[in-house]
Scaffold this motif. Structure first.
Motif, PDB file in Angstrom:
ATOM      1  N   GLU A 138     -10.765   7.055 -13.565  1.00 21.17           N
ATOM      2  CA  GLU A 138     -11.024   5.638 -13.414  1.00 21.17           C
ATOM      3  C   GLU A 138     -10.330   5.523 -11.818  1.00 21.17           C
ATOM      4  N   ALA A 139      -9.661   6.620 -11.559  1.00 22.16           N
ATOM      5  CA  ALA A 139      -8.811   6.206 -10.276  1.00 22.16           C
ATOM      6  C   ALA A 139      -9.472   7.089  -9.129  1.00 22.16           C
ATOM      7  N   TRP A 140     -10.914   7.522  -9.100  1.00 27.45           N
ATOM      8  CA  TRP A 140     -11.274   8.385  -8.247  1.00 27.45           C
ATOM      9  C   TRP A 140     -12.016   7.374  -7.149  1.00 27.45           C
ATOM     10  N   ILE A 141     -11.588   7.103  -6.198  1.00 23.51           N
ATOM     11  CA  ILE A 141     -12.102   6.316  -5.147  1.00 23.51           C
ATOM     12  C   ILE A 141     -12.923   7.075  -3.898  1.00 23.51           C
ATOM     13  N   THR A 142     -14.320   6.667  -3.836  1.00 22.23           N
ATOM     14  CA  THR A 142     -15.169   7.321  -2.749  1.00 22.23           C
ATOM     15  C   THR A 142     -15.596   6.383  -1.812  1.00 22.23           C
ATOM     16  N   ARG A 146      -9.538  -1.271   6.001  1.00 21.18           N
ATOM     17  CA  ARG A 146      -9.401  -2.314   5.243  1.00 21.18           C
ATOM     18  C   ARG A 146      -9.820  -1.725   3.758  1.00 21.18           C
ATOM     19  N   TYR A 147     -11.068  -1.091   3.784  1.00 29.22           N
ATOM     20  CA  TYR A 147     -11.648  -0.712   2.443  1.00 29.22           C
ATOM     21  C   TYR A 147     -10.755   0.188   1.583  1.00 29.22           C
ATOM     22  N   CYS A 148     -10.313   0.993   2.336  1.00 30.92           N
ATOM     23  CA  CYS A 148      -9.013   1.898   1.684  1.00 30.92           C
ATOM     24  C   CYS A 148      -7.947   1.262   1.047  1.00 30.92           C
ATOM     25  N   THR A 174      -7.165   0.933  -2.799  1.00 37.65           N
ATOM     26  CA  THR A 174      -6.007   1.466  -3.334  1.00 37.65           C
ATOM     27  C   THR A 174      -5.184   0.214  -4.013  1.00 37.65           C
ATOM     28  N   ARG A 175      -4.919  -0.854  -3.612  1.00 38.15           N
ATOM     29  CA  ARG A 175      -4.570  -1.823  -4.440  1.00 38.15           C
ATOM     30  C   ARG A 175      -5.220  -2.136  -5.626  1.00 38.15           C
ATOM     31  N   GLU A 176      -6.409  -2.028  -5.617  1.00 39.58           N
ATOM     32  CA  GLU A 176      -7.484  -2.418  -7.024  1.00 39.58           C
ATOM     33  C   GLU A 176      -6.951  -1.292  -7.839  1.00 39.58           C
ATOM     34  N   MET A 177      -7.047   0.043  -7.418  1.00 37.66           N
ATOM     35  CA  MET A 177      -6.630   1.090  -8.473  1.00 37.66           C
ATOM     36  C   MET A 177      -5.220   1.168  -8.790  1.00 37.66           C
ATOM     37  N   LEU A 178      -4.277   0.681  -8.350  1.00 42.06           N
ATOM     38  CA  LEU A 178      -3.010   0.618  -8.719  1.00 42.06           C
ATOM     39  C   LEU A 178      -2.725  -0.304  -9.840  1.00 42.06           C
ATOM     40  N   TYR A 191      -0.240   3.723   2.256  1.00 43.41           N
ATOM     41  CA  TYR A 191       1.036   3.324   2.433  1.00 43.41           C
ATOM     42  C   TYR A 191       1.215   1.746   2.085  1.00 43.41           C
ATOM     43  N   LYS A 192       0.515   1.110   3.115  1.00 49.59           N
ATOM     44  CA  LYS A 192       0.720  -0.351   2.799  1.00 49.59           C
ATOM     45  C   LYS A 192       0.414  -0.905   1.595  1.00 49.59           C
ATOM     46  N   ALA A 193      -0.742  -0.424   0.997  1.00 51.93           N
ATOM     47  CA  ALA A 193      -1.188  -0.804  -0.293  1.00 51.93           C
ATOM     48  C   ALA A 193      -0.130  -0.486  -1.609  1.00 51.93           C
ATOM     49  N   ILE A 194       0.314   0.621  -1.379  1.00 51.04           N
ATOM     50  CA  ILE A 194       1.444   1.193  -2.442  1.00 51.04           C
ATOM     51  C   ILE A 194       2.730   0.411  -2.111  1.00 51.04           C
TER      52      ILE A 194
END
Length: 348
Positions: free
Chosen positions: A221-225, A235-237, A241-245, A266-269
């Motif tokens: 579920e955490a695989w982002i393409t 911006r997409y990444c 990343t925020r959504e996945m976390l 790094y910003k999203a984390i």
């Protein structure tokens, strides 16, 4: 002082322009005696004579131009193009880089130009399942060509540089396991897919193969393409990343395929409340200058790109009869640099 001409060299040596041209602009210099040849070369050097590349091309039937195809003008491919341009220009070759953006028509067009003689040779920086058929004609015709790739194919052309990521990825997984990390997420570009409709990726298969029998798992579920043509790539990444976390709170590792995406990740984390190097690990691919300015420093897998570029140039120049190279298939291993982003630090 203006451009030095063949006539000026001829007048100072007492030889005809034809003889001087044979020495300075032709492969037929062996028709001139060593003594005369040495005198002409000495006078030309003293005057600062520069060979007329157009004249040489007409005489030899060559363009002295090399075509390079790359998926995109990313920091990774730009490093290869920069190095190859430097190496070929030192041998008086022009380099033309073409961005294919995964478009078969773009890549076919470049190959057609090479086949028509507009270029003396072709370098493909991403040779894989999806484009190998495009180059079969060049291989059969003996047109100078060099391919770089990392995918595991069932056969390899003679002049191919294979970059092996297997051992470096395996070492990274072993390190993450040793540090106590357990659940992986991945951000990958769609350029790694050669059959996007089936969502099949060679790199994805490699991850699953090398993680087998480890305590690590990849969260499906955490695989982002990331689509290669997406607007505002960073911006997409960041948003994904925020959504996945949020959706996958147990994930404690993120592997990012492209190092250029690291600032957004790094910003999203950080905004999610995770702490890189303490309760969350990040690793990436490619060695680019930006990584030196990230806090904490990022662990990454990278190709020894200068060495690979040197091998590519040597293979091409050998086929162009400009130098000697042993030829044949060449395999180079990717390397792993471990830094604080994957080393478990104690909380302060």
């Amino acid at each position: 002082m203006g451009t030095v001409t063949l006539r000026q060299v001829a007048e100072l040596t007492g030889k005809s322009e034809a003889t001087v041209s044979l020495v300075l602009n032709s492969r037929q210099f062996h028709r001139v005696s060593p003594r005369t040849r040495a005198m002409i070369q000495r006078v030309a050097a003293e005057l600062g004579y520069v060979p007329n590349m157009q004249a040489q091309a007409l005489v030899k039937g060559k363009t002295r131009s090399i075509a390079i195809t790359a998926i995109g003008m990313t920091p990774f491919y730009n490093e290869y193009i920069r190095r190859l341009t430097h190496l070929f220009e030192a041998r008086h070759y022009n380099v033309f880089a073409f961005e294919t953006m995964l478009s078969p028509e773009r890549e076919k067009q470049v190959v057609t130009w090479v086949s028509q003689g507009l270029f003396d040779g072709c370098i493909c920086l991403e040779y894989n399942y999806s484009n190998r058929d495009f180059y079969e004609g060049l291989v059969r015709s003996g047109t100078p060509h060099v391919f770089r790739g990392w995918n595991a194919l069932e056969f390899y052309p003679e002049h191919m540089i294979r970059v092996d990521y297997r051992s470096a990825i395996s070492d990274l997984f072993a390190h993450l396991e040793e540090q106590g990390y357990r659940r992986l997420s991945v951000i990958i570009d769609s350029s790694s897919y050669f059959v996007e409709e089936d969502a099949f990726s060679v790199r994805k298969s490699l991850y699953y193969e090398l993680i087998h029998n480890r305590r690590l798992v990849i969260d499906p579920e955490a695989w982002i393409t990331v689509p290669i043509d997406v607007e505002n790539h960073l911006r997409y990444c960041y948003e994904k990343t925020r959504e996945m976390l949020t959706l996958c709170p147990d994930v404690d590792v993120l592997i990012v395929q492209s190092a250029s995406e690291i600032p957004a990740v790094y910003k999203a984390i950080a905004e999610s409340g995770r702490r890189i190097g303490i309760d969350f690990a990040v690793a990436t691919f490619d060695r680019i200058p930006m990584l030196d300015y990230m806090t904490p420093p990022v662990s990454y897998i990278y190709e020894p790109s200068e060495m690979v570029a040197d091998i590519i140039a040597g293979e091409m120049l050998a086929q162009l009869h400009e130098s000697h190279s042993p030829g044949g298939e060449c395999k180079v291993k990717a390397l792993l640099a471990l830094n604080a982003s994957t080393r478990r630090q104690s909380e302060r």
